[in-house]
Write a protein that holds these residues in place. Sequence first.
Motif, PDB file in Angstrom:
ATOM      1  N   PRO A  14      -3.567  10.492  -0.110  1.00 19.19           N
ATOM      2  CA  PRO A  14      -2.602  11.286  -1.201  1.00 19.19           C
ATOM      3  C   PRO A  14      -1.797  10.395  -1.666  1.00 19.19           C
ATOM      4  CG  PRO A  14      -3.100  12.558   0.943  1.00 19.19           C
ATOM      5  CD  PRO A  14      -3.652  11.225   1.379  1.00 19.19           C
ATOM      6  N   ARG A  15      -1.326  10.434  -2.832  1.00 20.40           N
ATOM      7  CA  ARG A  15      -0.208   9.850  -3.250  1.00 20.40           C
ATOM      8  C   ARG A  15       1.051  10.259  -2.765  1.00 20.40           C
ATOM      9  NH1 ARG A  15      -0.190   8.933  -9.583  1.00 20.40           N
ATOM     10  NH2 ARG A  15      -1.729   7.593  -8.838  1.00 20.40           N
ATOM     11  N   VAL A  16       1.780   9.450  -2.133  1.00 16.98           N
ATOM     12  CA  VAL A  16       3.072   9.498  -1.784  1.00 16.98           C
ATOM     13  C   VAL A  16       4.330   8.632  -2.558  1.00 16.98           C
ATOM     14  CG1 VAL A  16       2.441  10.247   0.702  1.00 16.98           C
ATOM     15  CG2 VAL A  16       3.016   7.877   0.222  1.00 16.98           C
ATOM     16  N   TYR A  17       5.416   9.066  -2.691  1.00 20.52           N
ATOM     17  CA  TYR A  17       6.628   8.654  -3.279  1.00 20.52           C
ATOM     18  C   TYR A  17       7.469   8.144  -2.375  1.00 20.52           C
ATOM     19  CZ  TYR A  17       4.442  10.261  -7.660  1.00 20.52           C
ATOM     20  OH  TYR A  17       3.431  10.432  -8.558  1.00 20.52           O
ATOM     21  N   LEU A  18       7.768   6.806  -2.273  1.00 20.18           N
ATOM     22  CA  LEU A  18       8.697   6.327  -1.131  1.00 20.18           C
ATOM     23  C   LEU A  18      10.040   5.537  -2.007  1.00 20.18           C
ATOM     24  CD1 LEU A  18       5.688   4.578   0.570  1.00 20.18           C
ATOM     25  CD2 LEU A  18       6.690   6.617   1.311  1.00 20.18           C
ATOM     26  N   THR A  19      11.058   5.625  -1.086  1.00 20.39           N
ATOM     27  CA  THR A  19      12.188   5.139  -1.632  1.00 20.39           C
ATOM     28  C   THR A  19      12.574   4.007  -0.561  1.00 20.39           C
ATOM     29  OG1 THR A  19      12.938   7.186  -2.346  1.00 20.39           O
ATOM     30  CG2 THR A  19      14.767   5.517  -1.931  1.00 20.39           C
ATOM     31  N   ILE A  20      12.750   2.803  -1.139  1.00 17.12           N
ATOM     32  CA  ILE A  20      13.161   1.764  -0.580  1.00 17.12           C
ATOM     33  C   ILE A  20      14.715   1.584  -0.431  1.00 17.12           C
ATOM     34  CG2 ILE A  20      13.267  -0.831  -0.537  1.00 17.12           C
ATOM     35  CD1 ILE A  20      10.966  -0.867  -2.550  1.00 17.12           C
ATOM     36  N   PRO A  21      15.129   1.620   1.004  1.00 16.82           N
ATOM     37  CA  PRO A  21      16.562   1.666   1.183  1.00 16.82           C
ATOM     38  C   PRO A  21      17.201   0.393   0.715  1.00 16.82           C
ATOM     39  CG  PRO A  21      15.302   2.498   3.208  1.00 16.82           C
ATOM     40  CD  PRO A  21      14.207   1.724   2.360  1.00 16.82           C
ATOM     41  N   ARG A  22      18.321   0.423  -0.060  1.00 18.25           N
ATOM     42  CA  ARG A  22      18.873  -0.571  -0.491  1.00 18.25           C
ATOM     43  C   ARG A  22      19.578  -1.490   0.436  1.00 18.25           C
ATOM     44  NH1 ARG A  22      19.687  -0.167  -6.290  1.00 18.25           N
ATOM     45  NH2 ARG A  22      19.279   2.151  -6.868  1.00 18.25           N
ATOM     46  N   GLU A  23      19.831  -0.966   1.813  1.00 14.43           N
ATOM     47  CA  GLU A  23      20.190  -1.991   2.964  1.00 14.43           C
ATOM     48  C   GLU A  23      19.233  -2.885   3.391  1.00 14.43           C
ATOM     49  OE1 GLU A  23      20.088   1.905   3.948  1.00 14.43           O
ATOM     50  OE2 GLU A  23      21.219   1.795   2.116  1.00 14.43           O
ATOM     51  N   VAL A  24      18.011  -2.240   3.386  1.00 11.11           N
ATOM     52  CA  VAL A  24      16.977  -3.346   4.259  1.00 11.11           C
ATOM     53  C   VAL A  24      16.019  -3.802   3.195  1.00 11.11           C
ATOM     54  CG1 VAL A  24      17.022  -2.109   6.563  1.00 11.11           C
ATOM     55  CG2 VAL A  24      15.443  -1.220   4.402  1.00 11.11           C
ATOM     56  N   GLY A  25      15.878  -3.241   1.842  1.00 15.49           N
ATOM     57  CA  GLY A  25      15.110  -4.008   0.882  1.00 15.49           C
ATOM     58  C   GLY A  25      13.413  -3.530   1.016  1.00 15.49           C
ATOM     59  N   TYR A  26      12.895  -2.744   2.062  1.00 13.61           N
ATOM     60  CA  TYR A  26      11.563  -2.469   1.989  1.00 13.61           C
ATOM     61  C   TYR A  26      11.217  -1.379   2.742  1.00 13.61           C
ATOM     62  CZ  TYR A  26      11.483  -3.387   7.074  1.00 13.61           C
ATOM     63  OH  TYR A  26      11.583  -3.228   8.360  1.00 13.61           O
ATOM     64  N   VAL A  27      10.028  -0.740   2.308  1.00 15.16           N
ATOM     65  CA  VAL A  27       9.581   0.402   3.032  1.00 15.16           C
ATOM     66  C   VAL A  27       8.258   0.323   3.303  1.00 15.16           C
ATOM     67  CG1 VAL A  27       8.872   1.548   1.020  1.00 15.16           C
ATOM     68  CG2 VAL A  27       9.626   3.060   2.688  1.00 15.16           C
ATOM     69  N   VAL A  28       7.729   1.066   4.380  1.00 11.52           N
ATOM     70  CA  VAL A  28       6.033   0.872   4.789  1.00 11.52           C
ATOM     71  C   VAL A  28       5.506   2.456   4.501  1.00 11.52           C
ATOM     72  CG1 VAL A  28       4.814   0.500   6.694  1.00 11.52           C
ATOM     73  CG2 VAL A  28       6.891  -1.035   6.420  1.00 11.52           C
ATOM     74  N   CYS A  29       4.509   2.274   3.808  1.00  4.86           N
ATOM     75  CA  CYS A  29       3.802   3.628   3.662  1.00  4.86           C
ATOM     76  C   CYS A  29       3.197   3.978   5.151  1.00  4.86           C
ATOM     77  CB  CYS A  29       2.557   3.352   2.723  1.00  4.86           C
ATOM     78  SG  CYS A  29       1.681   4.802   2.531  1.00  4.86           S
ATOM     79  N   PRO A  30       3.596   5.390   5.194  1.00 10.63           N
ATOM     80  CA  PRO A  30       3.038   5.874   6.567  1.00 10.63           C
ATOM     81  C   PRO A  30       1.570   6.133   6.644  1.00 10.63           C
ATOM     82  CG  PRO A  30       4.170   7.377   5.128  1.00 10.63           C
ATOM     83  CD  PRO A  30       4.428   6.045   4.427  1.00 10.63           C
ATOM     84  N   TYR A  31       0.775   6.296   5.284  1.00  7.48           N
ATOM     85  CA  TYR A  31      -0.678   6.494   5.736  1.00  7.48           C
ATOM     86  C   TYR A  31      -1.249   4.963   5.835  1.00  7.48           C
ATOM     87  CZ  TYR A  31      -0.247  11.278   3.793  1.00  7.48           C
ATOM     88  OH  TYR A  31       0.018  12.544   3.788  1.00  7.48           O
ATOM     89  N   CYS A  32      -1.230   4.150   4.959  1.00 13.16           N
ATOM     90  CA  CYS A  32      -1.892   2.759   4.830  1.00 13.16           C
ATOM     91  C   CYS A  32      -1.285   1.630   5.418  1.00 13.16           C
ATOM     92  CB  CYS A  32      -2.347   2.596   3.547  1.00 13.16           C
ATOM     93  SG  CYS A  32      -1.192   2.131   2.405  1.00 13.16           S
ATOM     94  N   GLY A  33       0.120   1.777   5.752  1.00 15.89           N
ATOM     95  CA  GLY A  33       0.803   0.623   6.266  1.00 15.89           C
ATOM     96  C   GLY A  33       1.227  -0.527   5.243  1.00 15.89           C
ATOM     97  N   ARG A  34       0.828  -0.304   3.970  1.00 14.56           N
ATOM     98  CA  ARG A  34       1.384  -1.112   2.956  1.00 14.56           C
ATOM     99  C   ARG A  34       3.007  -1.303   3.013  1.00 14.56           C
ATOM    100  NH1 ARG A  34      -1.842   0.042  -2.691  1.00 14.56           N
ATOM    101  NH2 ARG A  34      -3.512  -1.169  -2.232  1.00 14.56           N
ATOM    102  N   LYS A  35       3.424  -2.670   2.819  1.00 13.90           N
ATOM    103  CA  LYS A  35       4.807  -2.675   2.754  1.00 13.90           C
ATOM    104  C   LYS A  35       5.231  -3.254   1.308  1.00 13.90           C
ATOM    105  CE  LYS A  35       8.304  -5.641   5.389  1.00 13.90           C
ATOM    106  NZ  LYS A  35       8.365  -6.732   6.479  1.00 13.90           N
TER     107      LYS A  35
END
Length: 60
Positions: A28-49
């Motif tokens: 399912p499509r999920v919308y993720l926000t990249i925290p400005r402090e760390v600069g990345y986010v990992v998808c909880p479903y597929c693990g894409r960074k």
Amino acid sequence: MTTDAPETIIVDSYRVACDGGEGALGHPRVYLTIPREVGYVVCPYCGRKYVHRDFADKLA
């Protein structure tokens, strides 16, 4: 012990959408926000960074 993300994608936005990229085999499509402090986010479903372009050199 940490595992590497299956795929790393450099993006220009701090808000990204992920659907697994596999068509019917994705998730399912999920919308993720990249925290400005760390600069990345990992998808909880597929693990894409998703890495923001401003942090690409720092996290490589």
